[in-house]
Every structure is written in structure tokens, then in C-alpha cells.
Motif scaffolding. Structure first.
Motif, short mmCIF file in Angstrom:
data_model
loop_
_atom_site.label_atom_id
_atom_site.label_comp_id
_atom_site.label_asym_id
_atom_site.label_seq_id
_atom_site.Cartn_x
_atom_site.Cartn_y
_atom_site.Cartn_z
N LEU A 27 -32.93 -1.41 49.56
CA LEU A 27 -33.42 -2.22 48.45
C LEU A 27 -34.90 -2.45 48.67
O LEU A 27 -35.37 -2.57 49.80
CB LEU A 27 -32.65 -3.54 48.35
CG LEU A 27 -32.73 -4.52 49.51
CD1 LEU A 27 -33.83 -5.55 49.29
CD2 LEU A 27 -31.40 -5.22 49.70
N CYS A 28 -35.65 -2.47 47.58
CA CYS A 28 -37.09 -2.67 47.62
C CYS A 28 -37.45 -3.92 46.83
O CYS A 28 -36.90 -4.14 45.73
CB CYS A 28 -37.83 -1.45 47.06
SG CYS A 28 -37.54 0.07 47.98
N ILE A 29 -38.36 -4.70 47.36
CA ILE A 29 -38.79 -5.95 46.74
C ILE A 29 -40.29 -5.89 46.53
O ILE A 29 -41.04 -5.40 47.39
CB ILE A 29 -38.45 -7.16 47.63
CG1 ILE A 29 -36.96 -7.21 47.95
CG2 ILE A 29 -38.91 -8.46 46.98
CD1 ILE A 29 -36.08 -7.46 46.76
N GLY A 30 -40.77 -6.40 45.40
CA GLY A 30 -42.20 -6.52 45.14
C GLY A 30 -42.49 -7.85 44.47
O GLY A 30 -41.67 -8.35 43.70
N TRP A 31 -43.66 -8.43 44.74
CA TRP A 31 -43.94 -9.74 44.16
C TRP A 31 -45.43 -10.05 44.17
O TRP A 31 -46.21 -9.49 44.93
CB TRP A 31 -43.19 -10.83 44.90
CG TRP A 31 -43.70 -11.18 46.27
CD1 TRP A 31 -44.54 -12.19 46.61
CD2 TRP A 31 -43.41 -10.49 47.51
NE1 TRP A 31 -44.79 -12.20 47.96
CE2 TRP A 31 -44.11 -11.17 48.54
CE3 TRP A 31 -42.64 -9.38 47.83
CZ2 TRP A 31 -44.05 -10.76 49.86
CZ3 TRP A 31 -42.59 -8.97 49.15
CH2 TRP A 31 -43.28 -9.65 50.15
#
Length: 514
Positions: A370-374
């Protein structure tokens, strides 16, 4: 009046009871539910002597004008000399009743009120013995066990167990079994019930939930139709902000929801895609409108839609999801910047001292990673299905306080106490400095869910453990229900608008080759 004994000198402790009182106080004082003024919701934890409880109950009875609610949780027992119920206090034991609270005395204290409706809720072993004091016989409906005569006019008595059955305080669970289901019903609502939940409707749902789990079934006595009394708002009847439907047959599609009791500046987008390899991916973005900004809602909508369209194009080209997230956030940033000048005259631009702006957090979830960006202070959390393993926050806020801590210039406590702590250092908007999106890739070794949310949620559940405690165990199969439950959690604790949550299930990793 909330009374509970969690600590004992001569009997096993019940740590769940303290959690019961905390949660019920939040529920009864929450404006979105019952809305009691805090000064009208008295909590007594670990009373030492009967007179301490009786004096407080009599005082509440004198002040109550319409409805008096008395709740007790703790050990319950009876003696060989009579068949009355004794409620455990700190010094109680099962042999001598002197340091326990005899229910008959509590009943008389409740009866002394001028309030026309009295509600007593008992969560203890053998609490059905209280029905001896209430009097009367049961109706033919064994599920409800309603009594025609209750001994107190306008009375409602709910007991966690029958007269000869113990109640449960399961080790490892946050609440006792009965009160845990009561809390779940009050904070989740009941489908197909009225906008205001009656006492009987609440009981029916609690009874059904405990029965389904093969746990002790609660009992009920009612007099003078008080069971129809509306106790709290039914949270399933609140206006949710365009909840997305999902295909639960696959158990992978995310579910999201946003509270819209009035103005809401948040937005979210959820979708699925098929990668060039043929494997599926779940995509979600949550954007929190910055309240000081003009057209904050428009900024959130634009950012979420732009990011979703951008990442789908990148994934179709075979771009790695982490890089695709970085590009999607950059595209979203540019689209929000352009909002400040689109369709506005020079005079309008001068009038808008705070151009449209928002925060953003996004996720791409696949079969193994899973990849997260913010950017900003919208957050992502990881909660495993196995709650005995640790949950975690996957993002770090772009705030003044977080940067002070990260740079070693302040402790967490010092930064949190500073009024500048929550000041954003990065966001999407024309007034933001050059935006540098954060991205990260994770490879969980077990199934779970990712929660994306705005500050409207996490201000009422800051730590990952708080999120995990509020999230239903079946959220991998019912992500939309999980998202709604999280919103209810925030609403019950005083949250208002701009509360948004998306729950994205993460599947178990594929089996390794032998």
C-alpha cells in the motif's frame, strides 16, 4: 447519574467499568445524541461506602424534573439471608453485605424524585434480582420480558442478566459485554428506527446483539409506556455526505463518509482500477478544506477529483504507485492554485484575501503493498484485523508543532501546549509555498484496513490505538459501516462538521510458495 466500581479490595477488579463510565458520559453529554449539560451528568467511580452513592442519587433526584437516569456497573451478589441484589463497592465481599449497596435502598432513592420518568440500568451479575424489588410479572414476550407493574411509576429497568446468571466483563475487551453493546447501539444507531431512539428500541437491539454472540441476555421491566421515551438521536438518520456504496462480495472496495450537519468543507473520492498486470487496486483521497479559506469546499472537491483522475492515468501507464501518488498530489496542488484565478475579476481576486485551499491524504492499496501520500494534517492510519498487534499512524502532520518535535527543538508535550502547534506549514492553495508531497510505501504482513481522515475525526481519536478501539472488528468486510462508526465516534465526543473518514481494506498477502 453514572456509578461504577472498577477496583475492589476483596473481589476481582473490573477495569472495563471505568471505560464504561467514560464512554457513557461522552454519549449523554454529546450534543448530537442526548445533549445533557456536563453538570447534569454526575460520575461516581469506585465509591467506598453506600451512603456516598445514596447521597449523590438523592441529590440528583431532587434536581431532576423530567427524567432521571441512574446507571450502575460492577459486581453484583446476594446473601443467604434474603433475595435482594447487592451492588459491589470498593470494600464489598460476597459474604457480608455491610459494605455493599443494597438495591432496595437505591430504588427508594430513585423513587424519591419528582421527575415523571425514571430509568435504571444495571450491569452486574444477577442484576435481574432487581426485578423482585420492582415487582410485577413478565409479559408473554420472553425477548422483552416487560412487566406490567414495576414498583416505580413511569419506571424503566434494564438489567444485564437474569436473577441467576452472571454478567460478563471479557478480558481484553474495552467495555463489559452488556454496556459494550449498549454503547455500540447508541453511537451507531439502529437502521429502520425513528429519528429518535426509544428506550425499548435500544433494548431490543442490545438484546439481539448479545443473543447473536451467545452472551447473557438482558432483561427489561417497564411501566406506564415509558419504554416509548425517546432517549437519544438515531445516528443512522443523520445526513451523511454522499456515502459511497461498495461491493462487499470482494471485500476490497473502500467505504467513505463525511458529516454534513450544516457547512462541510471536506471532500473525498474512492475508486478501483486494474493495473497493467491485471491485478486490482483500490484508490482513495480525502481532502480537508481549510476553514479560513474562501471556497474551501471547492478546493477540496477539485483536489480530490484531480488527484483521482491523475493517478488512474499514471497507473494505467504502469507508473509505480508511489510515484503516481506524488504526481497526483502535484497535479491536485496545481488545480487548486488555478482556482484562485479562475472565473474571477481582478477586483474579486483582491477581495479574497484567503484563496481556496485544502489538505490532502491519499492511498493506493494493492494485493501486497500500500502507498500513502499527503500534504497538510489529513492523516492515514493502519489498523490490523488482529487487534492484539499494533496499529500505527502512517503520516506525519505538516504543522509547526510536528516540525519542532521532529527537529528536536521541543518535546511532544511542549509543542502540544504551544498555541502555534497546529499551524499548517504545507497545504494546497495559491497562498502555499512550493509544495513537496510526502509519499511512503508499506508492505503489511497481515490483513487490516487503512483509515484516511481529516482533522475533524482525529482530533477526537488522535492515537492509532484510539482509532482501533473505535473501529468495528468487521470493517474489512463492511468498510462503509466502519467509516460511519468512526464519524459517530467523533460526533459523540463533540465533533461537528468537517469530519470525514474513508476505510480501505487491505487483503491478506498471497500465500508464499512452498
Amino acid at each position: 447519574m453514572l456509578i461504577g466500581t472498577a477496583s475492589y479490595e476483596n473481589m476481582p477488579d473490573l477495569p472495563n467499568v471505568a471505560n464504561n463510565l467514560d464512554a457513557l458520559r461522552s454519549i449523554f453529554t454529546a450534543p448530537v445524541l442526548l445533549g445533557l449539560a456536563p453538570e447534569h451528568c454526575t460520575v461516581i467511580l469506585d465509591p467506598a461506602e453506600p451512603h456516598q452513592v445514596l447521597r449523590a442519587v438523592r441529590a440528583a433526584a431532587r434536581e431532576a424534573e423530567d427524567t432521571l437516569i441512574v446507571y450502575y456497573a460492577g459486581h453484583g451478589h446476594q446473601t443467604d439471608d434474603d433475595f435482594d441484589l447487592y451492588l459491589g463497592l470498593v470494600g464489598s465481599d460476597e459474604v457480608s453485605p455491610e459494605r455493599s449497596l443494597r438495591y432496595e435502598l437505591l430504588r427508594k432513592a430513585v423513587r424519591s424524585t419528582r421527575a415523571t420518568r425514571r430509568v435504571v440500568i444495571l450491569d452486574s451479575c444477577y442484576s435481574g434480582l432487581a426485578m423482585n424489588a420492582m415487582g410485577g410479572s413478565a409479559t408473554a414476550d420472553p425477548a422483552l420480558d416487560l412487566a406490567r407493574q414495576a414498583g416505580i411509576e413511569g419506571a424503566f429497568l434494564m438489567c444485564s442478566a437474569s436473577r441467576n446468571r452472571p454478567s460478563l466483563a471479557p478480558p481484553g475487551e474495552r467495555y463489559t459485554a452488556f454496556t459494550g453493546e449498549l454503547i455500540e447501539v447508541l453511537t451507531s444507531g439502529v437502521t429502520d428506527e425513528e429519528e429518535l431512539l426509544s428506550l425499548e428500541a435500544i433494548f431490543r437491539q442490545v438484546h439481539a446483539r448479545l443473543t447473536a454472540k451467545s452472551r447473557p441476555r438482558p432483561r427489561l421491566q417497564v411501566l406506564d409506556n415509558i419504554g416509548h421515551l425517546a432517549l437519544v438521536r438515531n445516528l443512522t438518520r443523520l445526513a451523511w455526505g454522499a456515502p459511497r456504496e461498495q461491493d462487499d462480495r470482494r471485500g476490497r472496495s473502500p467505504g467513505g463518509v463525511s458529516a454534513t450537519q450544516g457547512r462541510s468543507d471536506d471532500a473525498f473520492m474512492i475508486s478501483t482500477a486494474t493495473l497493467p498486470s491485471g491485478s486490482p487496486a483500490a484508490i482513495a483521497f480525502v481532502c480537508g478544506g481549510i476553514q479560513r479559506a474562501d471556497r474551501a469546499r471547492e478546493a477540496s472537491l477539485t483536489a480530490s477529483r484531480t488527484a483521482n483522475a491523475s493517478i488512474r492515468r499514471s497507473l494505467n501507464r504502469g507508473v509505480h504507485p508511489q510515484q503516481a501518488l506524488h504526481e497526483a498530489i502535484a497535479d491536485a496542488s496545481q488545480s487548486v492554485r488555478e482556482l484562485a484565478h479562475a472565473s474571477e475579476s481582478p477586483m474579486q481576486q483582491l477581495q479574497h484575501s484567503h484563496p481556496p485551499s485544502c489538505t490532502l491524504v491519499g492511498a493506493v492499496v494493492m494485493s501486497e503493498i500500500l502507498c500513502i501520500g499527503w500534504v497538510g494534517d489529513s492523516r492515514a492510519y493502519w489498523v490490523p484485523v488482529d487487534r492484539t498487534t499494533l496499529s500505527a499512524r502512517l503520516t506525519e502532520d505538516d504543522t509547526w508543532g510536528a516540525e519542532m518535535v521532529a527537529n528536536g527543538r521541543m518535546s511532544d508535550a511542549e509543542a502540544y501546549a504551544d498555541e502555534r502547534s497546529g499551524t499548517l506549514t504545507q497545504w494546497l492553495g495559491a497562498d502555499a509555498h512550493e509544495v513537496e508531497p510526502h509519499t511512503a510505501t508499506f508492505k503489511p504482513d497481515r490483513p487490516g484496513v487503512i483509515i484516511l481522515c481529516t482533522s475533524g475525526l482525529w482530533r477526537h481519536a488522535d492515537e492509532a490505538e484510539d482509532i482501533a478501539a473505535a473501529l468495528p472488528l468487521d470493517s474489512t468486510d463492511r468498510p462503509l459501516h466502519g467509516a460511519q462508526t468512526l464519524l459517530n465516534h467523533a460526533l459523540v465526543r463533540g465533533g461537528r462538521d468537517n469530519i470525514t473518514a474513508v476505510v480501505v481494506p487491505f487483503p491478506a498477502p498471497p500465500a508464499r510458495g512452498t
